[in-house]
Design a protein around this motif. Structure first.
Motif, PDB file in Angstrom:
ATOM      1  N   VAL A 192     -70.084  34.101 -13.792  1.00  0.00           N
ATOM      2  CA  VAL A 192     -70.812  33.553 -14.931  1.00  0.00           C
ATOM      3  C   VAL A 192     -69.786  32.945 -15.881  1.00  0.00           C
ATOM      4  O   VAL A 192     -68.972  33.657 -16.461  1.00  0.00           O
ATOM      5  N   ARG A 193     -69.827  31.608 -15.996  1.00  0.00           N
ATOM      6  CA  ARG A 193     -68.814  30.905 -16.785  1.00  0.00           C
ATOM      7  C   ARG A 193     -69.401  30.098 -17.923  1.00  0.00           C
ATOM      8  O   ARG A 193     -68.757  29.231 -18.460  1.00  0.00           O
ATOM      9  N   GLY A 194     -70.641  30.341 -18.290  1.00  0.00           N
ATOM     10  CA  GLY A 194     -71.254  29.586 -19.376  1.00  0.00           C
ATOM     11  C   GLY A 194     -70.426  29.660 -20.645  1.00  0.00           C
ATOM     12  O   GLY A 194     -69.652  30.589 -20.849  1.00  0.00           O
ATOM     13  N   THR A 195     -70.605  28.686 -21.517  1.00  0.00           N
ATOM     14  CA  THR A 195     -69.794  28.615 -22.727  1.00  0.00           C
ATOM     15  C   THR A 195     -70.602  28.770 -23.996  1.00  0.00           C
ATOM     16  O   THR A 195     -70.067  28.666 -25.077  1.00  0.00           O
ATOM     17  N   ASN A 196     -71.894  29.001 -23.897  1.00  0.00           N
ATOM     18  CA  ASN A 196     -72.749  29.056 -25.075  1.00  0.00           C
ATOM     19  C   ASN A 196     -72.720  30.450 -25.679  1.00  0.00           C
ATOM     20  O   ASN A 196     -73.040  31.420 -25.029  1.00  0.00           O
ATOM     21  N   CYS A 204     -70.023  34.210  -2.550  1.00  0.00           N
ATOM     22  CA  CYS A 204     -70.200  33.298  -3.688  1.00  0.00           C
ATOM     23  C   CYS A 204     -71.683  33.163  -3.984  1.00  0.00           C
ATOM     24  O   CYS A 204     -72.231  32.071  -4.059  1.00  0.00           O
ATOM     25  N   GLY A 205     -72.371  34.263  -4.131  1.00  0.00           N
ATOM     26  CA  GLY A 205     -73.819  34.260  -4.191  1.00  0.00           C
ATOM     27  C   GLY A 205     -74.440  33.646  -5.426  1.00  0.00           C
ATOM     28  O   GLY A 205     -75.411  32.927  -5.345  1.00  0.00           O
ATOM     29  N   LEU A 206     -73.913  33.918  -6.618  1.00  0.00           N
ATOM     30  CA  LEU A 206     -74.485  33.392  -7.844  1.00  0.00           C
ATOM     31  C   LEU A 206     -73.375  32.881  -8.741  1.00  0.00           C
ATOM     32  O   LEU A 206     -72.477  33.623  -9.108  1.00  0.00           O
ATOM     33  N   THR A 207     -73.448  31.604  -9.082  1.00  0.00           N
ATOM     34  CA  THR A 207     -72.524  31.013 -10.033  1.00  0.00           C
ATOM     35  C   THR A 207     -73.341  30.365 -11.129  1.00  0.00           C
ATOM     36  O   THR A 207     -74.212  29.539 -10.850  1.00  0.00           O
ATOM     37  N   ILE A 208     -73.100  30.743 -12.374  1.00  0.00           N
ATOM     38  CA  ILE A 208     -73.762  30.131 -13.520  1.00  0.00           C
ATOM     39  C   ILE A 208     -72.684  29.409 -14.321  1.00  0.00           C
ATOM     40  O   ILE A 208     -71.822  30.035 -14.922  1.00  0.00           O
ATOM     41  N   LEU A 209     -72.736  28.079 -14.291  1.00  0.00           N
ATOM     42  CA  LEU A 209     -71.767  27.266 -15.003  1.00  0.00           C
ATOM     43  C   LEU A 209     -72.306  26.779 -16.337  1.00  0.00           C
ATOM     44  O   LEU A 209     -71.576  26.228 -17.145  1.00  0.00           O
ATOM     45  N   SER A 210     -73.587  26.940 -16.547  1.00  0.00           N
ATOM     46  CA  SER A 210     -74.250  26.336 -17.693  1.00  0.00           C
ATOM     47  C   SER A 210     -74.207  27.206 -18.932  1.00  0.00           C
ATOM     48  O   SER A 210     -73.919  28.403 -18.876  1.00  0.00           O
ATOM     49  N   VAL A 221     -83.346  35.948  -7.636  1.00  0.00           N
ATOM     50  CA  VAL A 221     -82.689  35.054  -6.688  1.00  0.00           C
ATOM     51  C   VAL A 221     -81.695  35.851  -5.861  1.00  0.00           C
ATOM     52  O   VAL A 221     -81.226  36.909  -6.276  1.00  0.00           O
ATOM     53  N   ASN A 222     -81.369  35.327  -4.655  1.00  0.00           N
ATOM     54  CA  ASN A 222     -80.317  35.975  -3.886  1.00  0.00           C
ATOM     55  C   ASN A 222     -79.156  35.037  -3.594  1.00  0.00           C
ATOM     56  O   ASN A 222     -78.142  35.471  -3.098  1.00  0.00           O
ATOM     57  N   LYS A 223     -79.269  33.740  -3.928  1.00  0.00           N
ATOM     58  CA  LYS A 223     -78.155  32.789  -3.873  1.00  0.00           C
ATOM     59  C   LYS A 223     -78.505  31.597  -4.746  1.00  0.00           C
ATOM     60  O   LYS A 223     -79.609  31.073  -4.654  1.00  0.00           O
ATOM     61  N   ALA A 224     -77.570  31.134  -5.580  1.00  0.00           N
ATOM     62  CA  ALA A 224     -77.816  29.932  -6.377  1.00  0.00           C
ATOM     63  C   ALA A 224     -76.568  29.535  -7.141  1.00  0.00           C
ATOM     64  O   ALA A 224     -75.779  30.381  -7.558  1.00  0.00           O
ATOM     65  N   ASN A 225     -76.386  28.237  -7.311  1.00  0.00           N
ATOM     66  CA  ASN A 225     -75.426  27.662  -8.249  1.00  0.00           C
ATOM     67  C   ASN A 225     -76.269  27.055  -9.353  1.00  0.00           C
ATOM     68  O   ASN A 225     -77.062  26.148  -9.099  1.00  0.00           O
ATOM     69  N   ILE A 226     -76.116  27.523 -10.578  1.00  0.00           N
ATOM     70  CA  ILE A 226     -76.946  27.071 -11.685  1.00  0.00           C
ATOM     71  C   ILE A 226     -76.071  26.363 -12.712  1.00  0.00           C
ATOM     72  O   ILE A 226     -75.025  26.872 -13.095  1.00  0.00           O
ATOM     73  N   GLY A 227     -76.527  25.203 -13.157  1.00  0.00           N
ATOM     74  CA  GLY A 227     -75.868  24.531 -14.265  1.00  0.00           C
ATOM     75  C   GLY A 227     -74.756  23.587 -13.887  1.00  0.00           C
ATOM     76  O   GLY A 227     -73.930  23.244 -14.711  1.00  0.00           O
ATOM     77  N   VAL A 228     -74.719  23.146 -12.664  1.00  0.00           N
ATOM     78  CA  VAL A 228     -73.709  22.181 -12.254  1.00  0.00           C
ATOM     79  C   VAL A 228     -73.972  20.877 -12.995  1.00  0.00           C
ATOM     80  O   VAL A 228     -75.106  20.431 -13.118  1.00  0.00           O
ATOM     81  N   GLY A 229     -72.940  20.272 -13.529  1.00  0.00           N
ATOM     82  CA  GLY A 229     -73.102  18.992 -14.207  1.00  0.00           C
ATOM     83  C   GLY A 229     -73.608  19.095 -15.631  1.00  0.00           C
ATOM     84  O   GLY A 229     -74.168  18.164 -16.175  1.00  0.00           O
ATOM     85  N   PRO A 246     -65.788  35.499 -21.397  1.00  0.00           N
ATOM     86  CA  PRO A 246     -66.185  36.089 -22.679  1.00  0.00           C
ATOM     87  C   PRO A 246     -67.246  35.281 -23.420  1.00  0.00           C
ATOM     88  O   PRO A 246     -68.160  35.853 -24.000  1.00  0.00           O
ATOM     89  N   ALA A 247     -67.151  33.958 -23.415  1.00  0.00           N
ATOM     90  CA  ALA A 247     -68.130  33.140 -24.130  1.00  0.00           C
ATOM     91  C   ALA A 247     -69.530  33.288 -23.547  1.00  0.00           C
ATOM     92  O   ALA A 247     -70.525  33.139 -24.248  1.00  0.00           O
ATOM     93  N   ALA A 248     -69.644  33.591 -22.262  1.00  0.00           N
ATOM     94  CA  ALA A 248     -70.949  33.747 -21.623  1.00  0.00           C
ATOM     95  C   ALA A 248     -71.630  35.052 -22.013  1.00  0.00           C
ATOM     96  O   ALA A 248     -72.819  35.221 -21.777  1.00  0.00           O
ATOM     97  N   LEU A 249     -70.884  35.983 -22.617  1.00  0.00           N
ATOM     98  CA  LEU A 249     -71.486  37.237 -23.048  1.00  0.00           C
ATOM     99  C   LEU A 249     -72.483  37.019 -24.170  1.00  0.00           C
ATOM    100  O   LEU A 249     -73.408  37.801 -24.347  1.00  0.00           O
ATOM    101  N   GLY A 250     -72.304  35.970 -24.948  1.00  0.00           N
ATOM    102  CA  GLY A 250     -73.219  35.673 -26.034  1.00  0.00           C
ATOM    103  C   GLY A 250     -72.825  36.337 -27.329  1.00  0.00           C
ATOM    104  O   GLY A 250     -71.670  36.663 -27.564  1.00  0.00           O
ATOM    105  N   THR A 251     -73.839  36.562 -28.178  1.00  0.00           N
ATOM    106  CA  THR A 251     -73.601  37.101 -29.511  1.00  0.00           C
ATOM    107  C   THR A 251     -73.585  38.623 -29.489  1.00  0.00           C
ATOM    108  O   THR A 251     -73.930  39.254 -28.500  1.00  0.00           O
TER     109      THR A 251
END
Length: 170
Positions: free
Chosen positions: A69-73, A46-52, A19-27, A91-96
């Motif tokens: 990248v702000r995911g919490t999983n 603001c090319g790529l934002t991952i909230l999920s 991808v070259n632009k996207a907001n992923i995981g809104v809501g 940090p939480a988006a880094l994973g395990t």
């Protein structure tokens, strides 16, 4: 300039995607990589934002600018590769600790947090880019907060000289 597409439903990758632009995981939607890679190479501020929440073992290949990248999983087990541009990752988006984060080439990585935090993620840092621990910087609008410490318990491997630009303790 055009609008950035917003994906508000769960996104499940059945193959590698670029991808070259996207907001992923809104809501509250999720990003399920499986074993597939998501590659971003855009140049928008603001090319790529991952909230999920992110799951799977596929790679996040980040080679553009404006990455947030702000995911919490914490179940994500794939590698994160920053080879160009600037990525701001919570940090939480880094994973395990099964995953690994590599900064190489001209890549710049800022771990964004507003409280003291620890990460078991192993890091490999090299190239001519930089690594930082930033205060509560979210998205394109920026932000600031109190000084906070980042503790890396998964090990850090330096493959060349690397600049640490952090305002906080590492």
């Amino acid at each position: 300039d055009y609008m950035i597409p917003t994906i508000q439903a769960n996104l499940i990758l059945a193959s590698n995607v670029a991808v070259n632009k996207a907001n992923i995981g809104v809501g509250g939607a999720t990003l399920a990589l499986g074993s597939n890679a998501l590659t971003y190479s855009g140049s928008a501020s603001c090319g790529l934002t991952i909230l999920s929440d992110i799951s799977g073992s596929g790679a996040l290949n980040l080679t553009g600018t404006g990455i947030n990248v702000r995911g919490t999983n914490s179940s994500y087990t794939g590698p994160i590769n920053v080879t160009a541009g600037t990525a701001r990752i919570a940090p939480a988006a880094l994973g395990t600790s099964a995953g690994a984060t590599t900064v190489s080439g001209t890549g710049e990585l800022a771990i964004i947090h507003y409280t003291d935090v620890s990460s078991a993620e192993p890091f490999t840092l090299g190239g001519s880019g930089s690594f930082s621990s930033a205060q509560n910087y979210w998205g394109c609008s920026g932000g600031s907060g109190p000084a906070a410490n980042l503790t890396l318990t998964g090990g850090v491997t330096l493959t060349s000289d690397m600049v640490y630009k952090g305002e906080n303790n590492l």
